[in-house]
Design an enzyme around this catalytic site. Structure first.
Site, PDB file in Angstrom:
ATOM      1  N   GLU A   1     -22.968 -31.738  25.907  1.00 23.55           N
ATOM      2  CA  GLU A   1     -24.035 -32.746  26.018  1.00 23.55           C
ATOM      3  C   GLU A   1     -24.429 -32.956  27.482  1.00 23.55           C
ATOM      4  O   GLU A   1     -23.572 -33.025  28.363  1.00 23.55           O
ATOM      5  CB  GLU A   1     -23.540 -34.059  25.420  1.00 23.55           C
ATOM      6  CG  GLU A   1     -24.532 -35.208  25.522  1.00 23.55           C
ATOM      7  CD  GLU A   1     -23.914 -36.545  25.171  1.00 23.55           C
ATOM      8  OE1 GLU A   1     -24.678 -37.489  24.904  1.00 23.55           O
ATOM      9  OE2 GLU A   1     -22.669 -36.655  25.173  1.00 23.55           O
TER      10      GLU A   1
ATOM     11  N   LYS B   1     -31.603 -36.526  19.938  1.00 23.90           N
ATOM     12  CA  LYS B   1     -30.652 -37.491  19.386  1.00 23.90           C
ATOM     13  C   LYS B   1     -31.401 -38.601  18.655  1.00 23.90           C
ATOM     14  O   LYS B   1     -32.398 -39.129  19.150  1.00 23.90           O
ATOM     15  CB  LYS B   1     -29.790 -38.072  20.509  1.00 23.90           C
ATOM     16  CG  LYS B   1     -28.597 -38.897  20.030  1.00 23.90           C
ATOM     17  CD  LYS B   1     -27.722 -39.280  21.203  1.00 23.90           C
ATOM     18  CE  LYS B   1     -26.475 -40.017  20.750  1.00 23.90           C
ATOM     19  NZ  LYS B   1     -25.625 -40.412  21.886  1.00 23.90           N
TER      20      LYS B   1
ATOM     21  N   CYS C   1     -23.031 -36.326  20.580  1.00 29.11           N
ATOM     22  CA  CYS C   1     -22.065 -37.339  20.989  1.00 29.11           C
ATOM     23  C   CYS C   1     -21.602 -38.169  19.797  1.00 29.11           C
ATOM     24  O   CYS C   1     -21.148 -37.642  18.794  1.00 29.11           O
ATOM     25  CB  CYS C   1     -22.662 -38.200  22.097  1.00 29.11           C
ATOM     26  SG  CYS C   1     -21.463 -39.306  22.887  1.00 29.11           S
TER      27      CYS C   1
END
Length: 527
Positions: free
Chosen positions: A283, A347, A401
């Site tokens: 990430e 995301k 994440c």
């Protein structure tokens, strides 16, 4: 046992609150990196006896039950989430003031769900097996609500405590995390029946049957064959650069950070090793806005050999027009050997205060100008998740994440995917229990969906996990290097989220019926 239970039930005031706090904190030993699941038998047995001692009128009993559950939850979350404070100390000058909010305040908020669980259970309290069914129902409800209210944060749900190894993870494929949590609480509470003896035989029989079924199904599920994924045998290299978070935030270190990723990506193969088809970076690994830095894309193209693909965590900027600030997204790019971006996924579920400020205007008035992740205006959330289709036909379901901790973030689209891809940067949390807890939760997502997991983390834990949650290959935490493996198979016949939700509803209904029936019988005996 009866004498001990009696002494605990008679506790009051500060001593009762302290024991509830310590009981919750002790239960954290069931979670990674410890995995001592028996600790929760002690924690929940003490909680049942503390709730047995609640007295007073109807409202007082509910209020006191809530207080006991809240103290239990506060102990559980302080002991299980204290490491969140590490992220604030990376830029201590800017964020150290918020340390008490992270270490004590967030756990105090999350404990409200356990207070609610105890209060709901106390509504149906009785003197036998019914009360542990009531507490299991309350915690099942609390954990489910915790997964989505106030953006949700189901980290360290109780059910993870009974899933320390793949053998004990497989039931999650049937009933999901919240079904496991409710049933686990019933099992963990069973020793409390030793004190009163009422309901001991049926309660112990049900608990033993549930635990045996948990292990038995796990043993069976581990033998179910997997189906090869699309694209044939694909070799993947995970790059774990172990970049210190302070260095990642330093603009002057961008070149060094980028060069380290390039270097590890081309590290010489071990004798007999196969050239990777796919290289994965963690990430926010790319320290540049790639669409604005053609030189960086050219260097990636030079690094990739013909036919290779890079999957890289990066910040994506979206131009909003003249005079307007761009929007920034936490993304995964697919980059081919010509240096072209051929796919991207943004995301969807952002971290409050980490990637954006909820109620931004209010915080600005209080002098807080930005979230911990330093981007102008914070990150924006994508409207929907985009699957990543690679040139060879392999389809990835991306989770960036902490999206991996949310069962509901894995939607029905996962049925079209071959693999779950989780990239993360747990360097924010240092060498604490946080990265280990995060890794376990990602593994459970793989089991729930019957899909292998490719997980790449900046400082660990990076690993290849099969569709049953078993680690195929990986790198230890805080190790710099690379690891390679072929992509494992997926399960053909899998349950979807709708089926698991149905089974969770059936579990909750049965627990409610048992608790209510016992409560009615208890009331009739007293009358």
């Amino acid at each position: 046992m009866e004498r001990l239970a009696g002494r605990i039930m008679l506790l009051g005031g500060a001593r009762r609150a302290l024991l509830a706090f310590l009981a919750g904190a002790f239960g954290v030993l069931a979670l990674p990196p410890f995995g001592f699941f028996a600790a929760l038998f002690v924690s929940f047995t003490l909680l049942v006896w503390l709730l047995d001692g609640v007295g007073g009128g109807p409202l007082a009993r509910l209020r006191n039950a809530f207080a006991i559950g809240w103290m239990f939850g506060w102990g559980y979350f302080v002991a299980g989430l204290w490491w969140l404070g590490h992220a604030l100390m990376i830029d201590a000058e800017e964020f150290a003031w918020a340390l008490p909010l992270a270490v004590l305040g967030l756990p105090a908020f999350l404990a409200l769900y356990y207070g609610l669980a105890a209060m709901v259970a106390r509504l149906f309290w009785s003197d036998g097996m019914g009360r542990i069914a009531a507490l299991a129902f309350g915690f099942g409800l609390g954990e489910w609500l915790r997964s989505f209210l106030a953006t949700g944060f189901p980290w360290n749900a109780v059910g993870y405590g009974i899933m320390p190894m793949p053998l004990m993870m497989q039931s999650a494929h049937l009933v999901g995390l919240f079904g496991i949590s409710a049933l686990a609480v019933f099992v963990f509470c069973t020793p409390a029946l030793l004190a009163t003896r009422r309901g001991l035989l049926p309660g112990a029989a049900i608990a033993i049957a549930l635990f045996a079924a948990h292990l038995g199904y796990g043993a069976y599920a581990l033998t179910v064959p997997e189906t090869p994924v699309r694209g044939g045998e694909v070799t993947v290299r995970l790059v774990q650069p172990r970049i210190d978070q302070a260095q990642k935030l330093d603009d002057g270190s961008r070149e060094a950070v980028f060069a380290e990723h390039l270097k590890l990506s081309t590290e010489a193969l071990k004798e007999g090793g196969k050239r990777p088809d796919i290289i994965v970076w963690p990430e926010t690994s790319v320290p540049y806005i790639l669409t604005q830095n053609h030189e960086a894309l050219a260097r990636i193209a030079d690094m990739l050999e013909p036919g290779q693909v890079l999957l890289a965590g990066a910040v994506r900027a979206e131009d909003m027009g003249p005079g307007l600030e761009p929007r920034y997204y936490n993304s995964i790019y697919v980059i081919d050997d010509a240096g072209q971006i051929v796919g991207a996924s943004d995301k969807v579920h952002l971290v409050p205060f980490g990637e954006y400020l909820p109620f931004e205007d209010l915080w600005h008035e209080l002098g807080v100008d930005q979230a911990i992740a330093d981007m102008p205006g914070g990150f924006s959330a994508a409207a929907r998740r985009a699957l990543l289709t690679l040139p060879n036909g392999l389809i990835l379901y991306p989770l960036i994440c902490y999206e991996a901790i949310f069962p509901d973030e894995v939607t029905g689209d996962v049925a079209r995917a071959d693999v779950i891809l989780n990239v993360t940067n747990d360097a924010w949390f240092g060498n604490t229990p946080g990265p280990y807890q995060h890794f376990q939760q990602a593994r459970v997502r793989a089991v729930e969906e019957g899909r292998p997991l490719i997980r790449d983390a900046n400082n660990g834990i990076s690993a290849f996990v099969d569709a049953k949650g078993r680690i195929v290959a990986g790198l230890d935490f805080d190790t710099k290097g690379v690891v390679q493996s072929t992509v494992g198979g997926k399960l053909n016949a899998t349950l979807d989220d709708a089926a698991r939700s149905l089974y969770f509803g059936l579990i909750m209904t049965v627990l409610a019926v048992v608790a209510l029936s016992a409560r009615i019988g208890f009331s009739l005996r007293r009358d």
